[in-house]
Design a protein around this motif. Structure first.
Motif, PDB file in Angstrom:
ATOM      1  N   ASP A 163       0.718  -1.227  -0.049  1.00  0.00           N
ATOM      2  CA  ASP A 163      -0.034  -0.279  -0.034  1.00  0.00           C
ATOM      3  C   ASP A 163       0.847   1.202  -0.088  1.00  0.00           C
ATOM      4  O   ASP A 163       0.821   2.175   0.935  1.00  0.00           O
ATOM      5  CB  ASP A 163      -1.029  -0.100   1.247  1.00  0.00           C
ATOM      6  CG  ASP A 163      -2.101   0.852   1.016  1.00  0.00           C
ATOM      7  OD1 ASP A 163      -2.375   1.239  -0.070  1.00  0.00           O
ATOM      8  OD2 ASP A 163      -2.733   1.086   2.248  1.00  0.00           O
ATOM      9  N   ALA A 164       1.743   1.366  -0.883  1.00  0.00           N
ATOM     10  CA  ALA A 164       2.704   2.696  -1.089  1.00  0.00           C
ATOM     11  C   ALA A 164       1.839   3.790  -1.107  1.00  0.00           C
ATOM     12  O   ALA A 164       1.050   3.993  -2.221  1.00  0.00           O
ATOM     13  CB  ALA A 164       3.826   1.925  -2.022  1.00  0.00           C
ATOM     14  N   ASP A 165       2.443   4.825  -0.421  1.00  0.00           N
ATOM     15  CA  ASP A 165       1.997   5.818  -0.810  1.00  0.00           C
ATOM     16  C   ASP A 165       2.672   6.746  -2.198  1.00  0.00           C
ATOM     17  O   ASP A 165       2.408   7.584  -2.783  1.00  0.00           O
ATOM     18  CB  ASP A 165       2.199   6.935   0.142  1.00  0.00           C
ATOM     19  CG  ASP A 165       1.313   6.494   1.675  1.00  0.00           C
ATOM     20  OD1 ASP A 165       0.231   6.458   1.374  1.00  0.00           O
ATOM     21  OD2 ASP A 165       1.994   6.012   2.381  1.00  0.00           O
ATOM     22  N   ARG A 166       3.989   6.337  -2.230  1.00  0.00           N
ATOM     23  CA  ARG A 166       4.821   6.982  -3.283  1.00  0.00           C
ATOM     24  C   ARG A 166       6.013   5.704  -3.695  1.00  0.00           C
ATOM     25  O   ARG A 166       6.399   5.271  -2.865  1.00  0.00           O
ATOM     26  CB  ARG A 166       5.427   8.086  -2.742  1.00  0.00           C
ATOM     27  CG  ARG A 166       4.880   9.263  -2.186  1.00  0.00           C
ATOM     28  CD  ARG A 166       5.795  10.312  -1.641  1.00  0.00           C
ATOM     29  NE  ARG A 166       5.838  11.372  -2.683  1.00  0.00           N
ATOM     30  CZ  ARG A 166       6.940  12.043  -3.050  1.00  0.00           C
ATOM     31  NH1 ARG A 166       8.128  12.217  -2.161  1.00  0.00           N
ATOM     32  NH2 ARG A 166       7.093  13.062  -3.992  1.00  0.00           N
ATOM     33  N   VAL A 167       6.149   5.915  -4.862  1.00  0.00           N
ATOM     34  CA  VAL A 167       7.338   5.063  -5.513  1.00  0.00           C
ATOM     35  C   VAL A 167       8.228   5.926  -6.048  1.00  0.00           C
ATOM     36  O   VAL A 167       8.008   6.893  -6.742  1.00  0.00           O
ATOM     37  CB  VAL A 167       6.554   4.195  -6.732  1.00  0.00           C
ATOM     38  CG1 VAL A 167       7.685   3.315  -7.421  1.00  0.00           C
ATOM     39  CG2 VAL A 167       5.591   3.323  -5.902  1.00  0.00           C
ATOM     40  N   ALA A 215       4.335   0.770 -17.051  1.00  0.00           N
ATOM     41  CA  ALA A 215       4.215  -0.103 -16.037  1.00  0.00           C
ATOM     42  C   ALA A 215       3.985   0.855 -14.676  1.00  0.00           C
ATOM     43  O   ALA A 215       3.044   0.558 -13.901  1.00  0.00           O
ATOM     44  CB  ALA A 215       5.458  -0.816 -15.586  1.00  0.00           C
ATOM     45  N   LEU A 216       4.683   1.886 -14.379  1.00  0.00           N
ATOM     46  CA  LEU A 216       4.502   2.629 -13.451  1.00  0.00           C
ATOM     47  C   LEU A 216       3.326   3.711 -13.587  1.00  0.00           C
ATOM     48  O   LEU A 216       2.467   3.801 -12.505  1.00  0.00           O
ATOM     49  CB  LEU A 216       5.578   3.801 -13.394  1.00  0.00           C
ATOM     50  CG  LEU A 216       6.743   3.229 -13.066  1.00  0.00           C
ATOM     51  CD1 LEU A 216       8.059   4.277 -13.213  1.00  0.00           C
ATOM     52  CD2 LEU A 216       6.840   2.425 -11.572  1.00  0.00           C
ATOM     53  N   LEU A 217       2.596   3.855 -14.652  1.00  0.00           N
ATOM     54  CA  LEU A 217       1.460   4.348 -15.006  1.00  0.00           C
ATOM     55  C   LEU A 217       0.085   3.538 -14.508  1.00  0.00           C
ATOM     56  O   LEU A 217      -0.999   3.807 -13.896  1.00  0.00           O
ATOM     57  CB  LEU A 217       1.067   4.665 -16.241  1.00  0.00           C
ATOM     58  CG  LEU A 217       1.404   5.993 -16.817  1.00  0.00           C
ATOM     59  CD1 LEU A 217       1.384   6.117 -18.344  1.00  0.00           C
ATOM     60  CD2 LEU A 217       0.769   7.445 -16.198  1.00  0.00           C
ATOM     61  N   SER A 218       0.517   2.149 -14.284  1.00  0.00           N
ATOM     62  CA  SER A 218      -0.835   1.302 -13.911  1.00  0.00           C
ATOM     63  C   SER A 218      -0.648   1.026 -12.485  1.00  0.00           C
ATOM     64  O   SER A 218      -1.702   0.600 -11.783  1.00  0.00           O
ATOM     65  CB  SER A 218      -0.444  -0.095 -14.280  1.00  0.00           C
ATOM     66  OG  SER A 218       1.074  -0.816 -13.687  1.00  0.00           O
ATOM     67  N   LEU A 219       0.187   1.775 -11.772  1.00  0.00           N
ATOM     68  CA  LEU A 219      -0.025   2.031  -9.979  1.00  0.00           C
ATOM     69  C   LEU A 219      -0.795   2.930  -9.726  1.00  0.00           C
ATOM     70  O   LEU A 219      -1.264   3.819 -10.264  1.00  0.00           O
ATOM     71  CB  LEU A 219       1.446   2.365  -9.701  1.00  0.00           C
ATOM     72  CG  LEU A 219       2.342   1.076  -9.865  1.00  0.00           C
ATOM     73  CD1 LEU A 219       3.677   1.769  -9.276  1.00  0.00           C
ATOM     74  CD2 LEU A 219       2.305  -0.046  -9.243  1.00  0.00           C
ATOM     75  N   SER A 220      -1.328   2.642  -8.509  1.00  0.00           N
ATOM     76  CA  SER A 220      -2.512   3.696  -8.099  1.00  0.00           C
ATOM     77  C   SER A 220      -1.661   4.913  -7.277  1.00  0.00           C
ATOM     78  O   SER A 220      -2.216   5.923  -7.264  1.00  0.00           O
ATOM     79  CB  SER A 220      -3.371   3.080  -7.200  1.00  0.00           C
ATOM     80  OG  SER A 220      -2.800   2.453  -5.920  1.00  0.00           O
ATOM     81  N   ALA A 221      -0.402   4.441  -6.756  1.00  0.00           N
ATOM     82  CA  ALA A 221       0.373   5.506  -6.230  1.00  0.00           C
ATOM     83  C   ALA A 221       1.332   6.276  -7.110  1.00  0.00           C
ATOM     84  O   ALA A 221       1.632   5.536  -8.333  1.00  0.00           O
ATOM     85  CB  ALA A 221       1.332   4.850  -5.325  1.00  0.00           C
ATOM     86  N   PRO A 222       1.275   7.495  -6.966  1.00  0.00           N
ATOM     87  CA  PRO A 222       2.445   8.272  -7.741  1.00  0.00           C
ATOM     88  C   PRO A 222       3.770   7.655  -7.760  1.00  0.00           C
ATOM     89  O   PRO A 222       4.274   7.098  -6.789  1.00  0.00           O
ATOM     90  CB  PRO A 222       2.104   9.582  -7.477  1.00  0.00           C
ATOM     91  CG  PRO A 222       1.746   9.561  -5.914  1.00  0.00           C
ATOM     92  CD  PRO A 222       1.032   8.367  -5.903  1.00  0.00           C
ATOM     93  N   ALA A 223       4.507   7.519  -9.097  1.00  0.00           N
ATOM     94  CA  ALA A 223       5.548   7.260  -9.086  1.00  0.00           C
ATOM     95  C   ALA A 223       6.706   8.266  -9.542  1.00  0.00           C
ATOM     96  O   ALA A 223       6.208   9.118 -10.590  1.00  0.00           O
ATOM     97  CB  ALA A 223       5.884   6.038 -10.018  1.00  0.00           C
TER      98      ALA A 223
END
Ligand code: IP8
Length: 250
Positions: A163-167, A215-223
């Motif tokens: 449940d990362a808030d940021r990547v 791949a990073l766009l698929s995350l719910s957290a901002p990367a």
């Protein structure tokens, strides 16, 4: 605030010398993590640099081309374990409660190439106050022997699991670059940057920056993708480099 941080292999190793840690760069990254306001609520993933990639190239292994050569498997995985030990030791010396987690021992790819990565171990280690340190590795691959598992793939699996808030993706470039070499501030959709990234059909997450962005766009957290100098700023909650807006971003 939970953070998943990828340290690019070319950031922490000397790419031109097989199995050589860039001690100055590793020590700068380690200090940033040790002094970070995020504290111990962080999962670290590192890439292969001159450790894994050197041996993978020698044995003709990639994310899609596998091997059944046991010596090759041991050479590639062994090199990644040596780099992981160097990273974990450096973090521990700086007072970070870092512990190693080796993906080869747990992950699998099915015959279609789909990855399965058990994450309960990482979640529990994090809950118990440890800083899990994973790495690009090999993975048992049905029908192919063993293939490369990139650190980018691990980040994409781990971020939702913890449940990362940021990547954060700390690479040798200071962000995702436009075709004129300018850092793109924010990416909301792949289509908006496809032309600048030079490919639109990348499906392999190790397929350069385009695959990484997809791949990073698929995350719910901002990367965030940024260079080594910006690591302290990222860990302090700032937004250096390129922000790849996740599904929950405003
Ligand atoms: O540098 C690659 O990890 P990456 C790991 O994150 C190996 O793509 C074994 C080459």
């Amino acid at each position: 605030m939970t953070v998943v941080l990828k340290l690019g292999g070319s950031v922490i190793t000397d790419k031109d010398e097989p199995e050589t840690v860039d001690r100055a760069a590793l020590s700068a990254a380690v200090s940033a993590v040790a002094e970070s306001p995020v504290g111990d609520d962080i999962v670290v993933v590192h890439g292969g640099g001159s450790f894994g990639h050197h041996h993978a190239a020698e044995h003709g292994v990639s994310t899609t081309a596998g091997t059944h050569d046991v010596d090759g498997v041991r050479a590639i995985h062994g090199a990644m374990c040596r780099l992981n030990a160097a990273v974990v030791d450096a973090l521990a010396d700086a007072g970070v409660p870092a512990v190693p987690v080796h993906p080869f021992s747990a992950a699998t790819r099915d015959a279609d190439g789909d990855l399965s990565l058990p994450t309960r171990q990482v979640e529990t280690l994090l809950d118990e106050g440890f800083v899990p340190v994973l790495h690009g590795d090999l993975v048992a691959h049905a029908g192919a022997g063993a293939t490369v598992l990139s650190g980018d793939e691990l980040v994409v699996e781990l971020a939702p699991a913890v449940d990362a808030d940021r990547v954060g993706v700390c690479s040798t470039v200071s962000g995702v670059l436009d075709d004129d070499g300018t850092v793109i501030d924010r990416i909301e959709t792949f289509e908006a940057v496809a032309a600048a990234l030079g490919e639109s059909e990348a499906t392999d997450v190790s397929g350069g920056m385009a695959g990484k962005v997809r791949a990073l766009l698929s995350l719910s957290a901002p990367a965030l993708v940024f260079g080594p100098d910006a690591l302290p700023a990222f860990l302090a909650g700032e937004s250096p480099g390129t922000t790849i807006a996740g599904g929950d971003a405003d």
